[in-house]
Motif scaffolding. Sequence first.
Motif, PDB file in Angstrom:
ATOM      1  N   LYS A 128       0.838  -1.199   0.000  1.00  0.00           N
ATOM      2  CA  LYS A 128       0.000   0.000   0.000  1.00  0.00           C
ATOM      3  C   LYS A 128       0.871   1.247   0.000  1.00  0.00           C
ATOM      4  O   LYS A 128       0.610   2.197  -0.739  1.00  0.00           O
ATOM      5  CB  LYS A 128      -0.905   0.031   1.246  1.00  0.00           C
ATOM      6  CG  LYS A 128      -2.146  -0.773   1.164  1.00  0.00           C
ATOM      7  CD  LYS A 128      -2.953  -0.521   2.428  1.00  0.00           C
ATOM      8  CE  LYS A 128      -4.294  -1.177   2.375  1.00  0.00           C
ATOM      9  NZ  LYS A 128      -5.107  -0.829   3.540  1.00  0.00           N
ATOM     10  N   THR A 129       1.898   1.232   0.836  1.00  0.00           N
ATOM     11  CA  THR A 129       2.794   2.385   0.929  1.00  0.00           C
ATOM     12  C   THR A 129       3.492   2.639  -0.395  1.00  0.00           C
ATOM     13  O   THR A 129       3.576   3.778  -0.860  1.00  0.00           O
ATOM     14  CB  THR A 129       3.830   2.161   2.059  1.00  0.00           C
ATOM     15  OG1 THR A 129       3.117   1.982   3.280  1.00  0.00           O
ATOM     16  CG2 THR A 129       4.769   3.335   2.183  1.00  0.00           C
ATOM     17  N   ARG A 138       0.930   3.953  -2.970  1.00  0.00           N
ATOM     18  CA  ARG A 138       0.569   5.333  -2.609  1.00  0.00           C
ATOM     19  C   ARG A 138       1.708   6.294  -2.955  1.00  0.00           C
ATOM     20  O   ARG A 138       1.479   7.342  -3.566  1.00  0.00           O
ATOM     21  CB  ARG A 138       0.241   5.390  -1.118  1.00  0.00           C
ATOM     22  CG  ARG A 138      -0.314   6.713  -0.659  1.00  0.00           C
ATOM     23  CD  ARG A 138      -0.623   6.706   0.838  1.00  0.00           C
ATOM     24  NE  ARG A 138      -1.728   5.821   1.167  1.00  0.00           N
ATOM     25  CZ  ARG A 138      -1.640   4.724   1.931  1.00  0.00           C
ATOM     26  NH1 ARG A 138      -0.490   4.384   2.481  1.00  0.00           N
ATOM     27  NH2 ARG A 138      -2.714   3.995   2.160  1.00  0.00           N
ATOM     28  N   THR A 139       2.933   5.932  -2.600  1.00  0.00           N
ATOM     29  CA  THR A 139       4.087   6.804  -2.852  1.00  0.00           C
ATOM     30  C   THR A 139       4.276   7.041  -4.343  1.00  0.00           C
ATOM     31  O   THR A 139       4.468   8.177  -4.788  1.00  0.00           O
ATOM     32  CB  THR A 139       5.365   6.192  -2.237  1.00  0.00           C
ATOM     33  OG1 THR A 139       5.174   6.079  -0.825  1.00  0.00           O
ATOM     34  CG2 THR A 139       6.584   7.056  -2.521  1.00  0.00           C
ATOM     35  N   LEU A 165       1.427   9.345  -5.683  1.00  0.00           N
ATOM     36  CA  LEU A 165       1.565  10.719  -5.209  1.00  0.00           C
ATOM     37  C   LEU A 165       2.747  11.421  -5.875  1.00  0.00           C
ATOM     38  O   LEU A 165       2.688  12.626  -6.145  1.00  0.00           O
ATOM     39  CB  LEU A 165       1.670  10.760  -3.687  1.00  0.00           C
ATOM     40  CG  LEU A 165       0.400  10.303  -2.952  1.00  0.00           C
ATOM     41  CD1 LEU A 165       0.617  10.305  -1.443  1.00  0.00           C
ATOM     42  CD2 LEU A 165      -0.804  11.153  -3.340  1.00  0.00           C
ATOM     43  N   GLU A 167      -4.731  16.378  -5.276  1.00  0.00           N
ATOM     44  CA  GLU A 167      -5.934  15.587  -5.568  1.00  0.00           C
ATOM     45  C   GLU A 167      -6.661  16.190  -6.765  1.00  0.00           C
ATOM     46  O   GLU A 167      -6.562  17.393  -7.014  1.00  0.00           O
ATOM     47  CB  GLU A 167      -6.888  15.615  -4.371  1.00  0.00           C
ATOM     48  CG  GLU A 167      -6.395  14.882  -3.159  1.00  0.00           C
ATOM     49  CD  GLU A 167      -7.324  15.019  -1.962  1.00  0.00           C
ATOM     50  OE1 GLU A 167      -7.207  14.173  -1.066  1.00  0.00           O
ATOM     51  OE2 GLU A 167      -8.148  15.959  -1.916  1.00  0.00           O
ATOM     52  N   VAL A 203      -6.494   7.599  -3.774  1.00  0.00           N
ATOM     53  CA  VAL A 203      -5.180   7.621  -4.408  1.00  0.00           C
ATOM     54  C   VAL A 203      -5.189   6.624  -5.562  1.00  0.00           C
ATOM     55  O   VAL A 203      -4.608   6.869  -6.614  1.00  0.00           O
ATOM     56  CB  VAL A 203      -4.066   7.307  -3.381  1.00  0.00           C
ATOM     57  CG1 VAL A 203      -2.715   7.188  -4.051  1.00  0.00           C
ATOM     58  CG2 VAL A 203      -4.034   8.377  -2.294  1.00  0.00           C
ATOM     59  N   LEU A 207      -7.785   2.825  -2.312  1.00  0.00           N
ATOM     60  CA  LEU A 207      -6.606   3.170  -1.520  1.00  0.00           C
ATOM     61  C   LEU A 207      -6.674   4.661  -1.240  1.00  0.00           C
ATOM     62  O   LEU A 207      -6.746   5.477  -2.172  1.00  0.00           O
ATOM     63  CB  LEU A 207      -5.320   2.853  -2.297  1.00  0.00           C
ATOM     64  CG  LEU A 207      -4.007   3.246  -1.602  1.00  0.00           C
ATOM     65  CD1 LEU A 207      -3.783   2.389  -0.361  1.00  0.00           C
ATOM     66  CD2 LEU A 207      -2.840   3.110  -2.571  1.00  0.00           C
ATOM     67  N   ARG A 246      -5.384   7.837   1.822  1.00  0.00           N
ATOM     68  CA  ARG A 246      -4.137   8.380   2.367  1.00  0.00           C
ATOM     69  C   ARG A 246      -3.610   7.575   3.542  1.00  0.00           C
ATOM     70  O   ARG A 246      -2.528   7.843   4.040  1.00  0.00           O
ATOM     71  CB  ARG A 246      -4.343   9.828   2.811  1.00  0.00           C
ATOM     72  CG  ARG A 246      -4.632  10.784   1.685  1.00  0.00           C
ATOM     73  CD  ARG A 246      -3.381  11.085   0.895  1.00  0.00           C
ATOM     74  NE  ARG A 246      -3.634  12.034  -0.159  1.00  0.00           N
ATOM     75  CZ  ARG A 246      -2.813  13.019  -0.465  1.00  0.00           C
ATOM     76  NH1 ARG A 246      -1.692  13.178   0.171  1.00  0.00           N
ATOM     77  NH2 ARG A 246      -3.117  13.824  -1.455  1.00  0.00           N
ATOM     78  N   GLY A 247      -4.391   6.631   4.045  1.00  0.00           N
ATOM     79  CA  GLY A 247      -3.902   5.758   5.097  1.00  0.00           C
ATOM     80  C   GLY A 247      -4.435   6.051   6.489  1.00  0.00           C
ATOM     81  O   GLY A 247      -4.085   5.359   7.437  1.00  0.00           O
ATOM     82  N   GLU A 275      -4.785   6.074 -12.294  1.00  0.00           N
ATOM     83  CA  GLU A 275      -4.960   5.599 -10.927  1.00  0.00           C
ATOM     84  C   GLU A 275      -6.055   4.544 -10.760  1.00  0.00           C
ATOM     85  O   GLU A 275      -6.265   4.042  -9.666  1.00  0.00           O
ATOM     86  CB  GLU A 275      -5.217   6.807 -10.011  1.00  0.00           C
ATOM     87  CG  GLU A 275      -4.022   7.744 -10.021  1.00  0.00           C
ATOM     88  CD  GLU A 275      -4.271   9.105  -9.402  1.00  0.00           C
ATOM     89  OE1 GLU A 275      -3.321   9.899  -9.369  1.00  0.00           O
ATOM     90  OE2 GLU A 275      -5.409   9.390  -8.968  1.00  0.00           O
ATOM     91  N   VAL A 277      -5.529  -3.248  -5.802  1.00  0.00           N
ATOM     92  CA  VAL A 277      -5.152  -2.449  -4.639  1.00  0.00           C
ATOM     93  C   VAL A 277      -5.070  -3.410  -3.455  1.00  0.00           C
ATOM     94  O   VAL A 277      -6.033  -4.131  -3.186  1.00  0.00           O
ATOM     95  CB  VAL A 277      -6.193  -1.343  -4.359  1.00  0.00           C
ATOM     96  CG1 VAL A 277      -5.976  -0.718  -2.992  1.00  0.00           C
ATOM     97  CG2 VAL A 277      -6.147  -0.276  -5.445  1.00  0.00           C
TER      98      VAL A 277
END
Length: 193
Positions: A7-8, A11-12, A15, A58, A128, A137, A139-140, A165, A170
Amino acid sequence: MHDIVSKTDLRTGILERRAIMTPEARTAAARSLRDALLSVPEIEMAGTIAAYASIGTEPDTRSLLFALWKRGAYVLLPRLLPDGDLDWASFEGPDSLAPGPRGCLEPTEPPRGPGAVASADVVLVPAVAIDRSGMRLGRGGGSYDRALARVGPAILTVGLLYDTELVDEVPSEPHDRRVRAAATPAEGLVRFA
């Protein structure tokens, strides 16, 4: 632990791609998303729409929020609570927003409570990434997973994305909530079974 790292990483990467988009590309994406969403039957007929004021990179929701409000829909926007849950208050035009926690713009109207999202006919949420099964997914922080848990099964829930995206998969955990559709500039509304 594998899912958290995945997930990290996902997401990274997304972004980072958002951060290098040109202002022109962002503006064009916002216009396409707004136009596509305004023509969705459930949104055209909705009396109450829960949405959000976009921040940072966003997909921009300002013109969408204004159009929904001018159309006469009752628009609810979130207010971040100290425990990470979301309260909701009405959007009464662009001047009704003020800075809130974590860089969010929040409505200045009286809060309606975390359960107010359950009264919405349509719920628009930030994302995301979303996969083709509707797994989202964020922002956590889990704020929108809690909000989506309060929304009935017949309500259209839509995550707003840029074109790249909407992905194949996911990673998910038991608390993660699916959305029923995604909206992208190129594809418009994509519904999931």
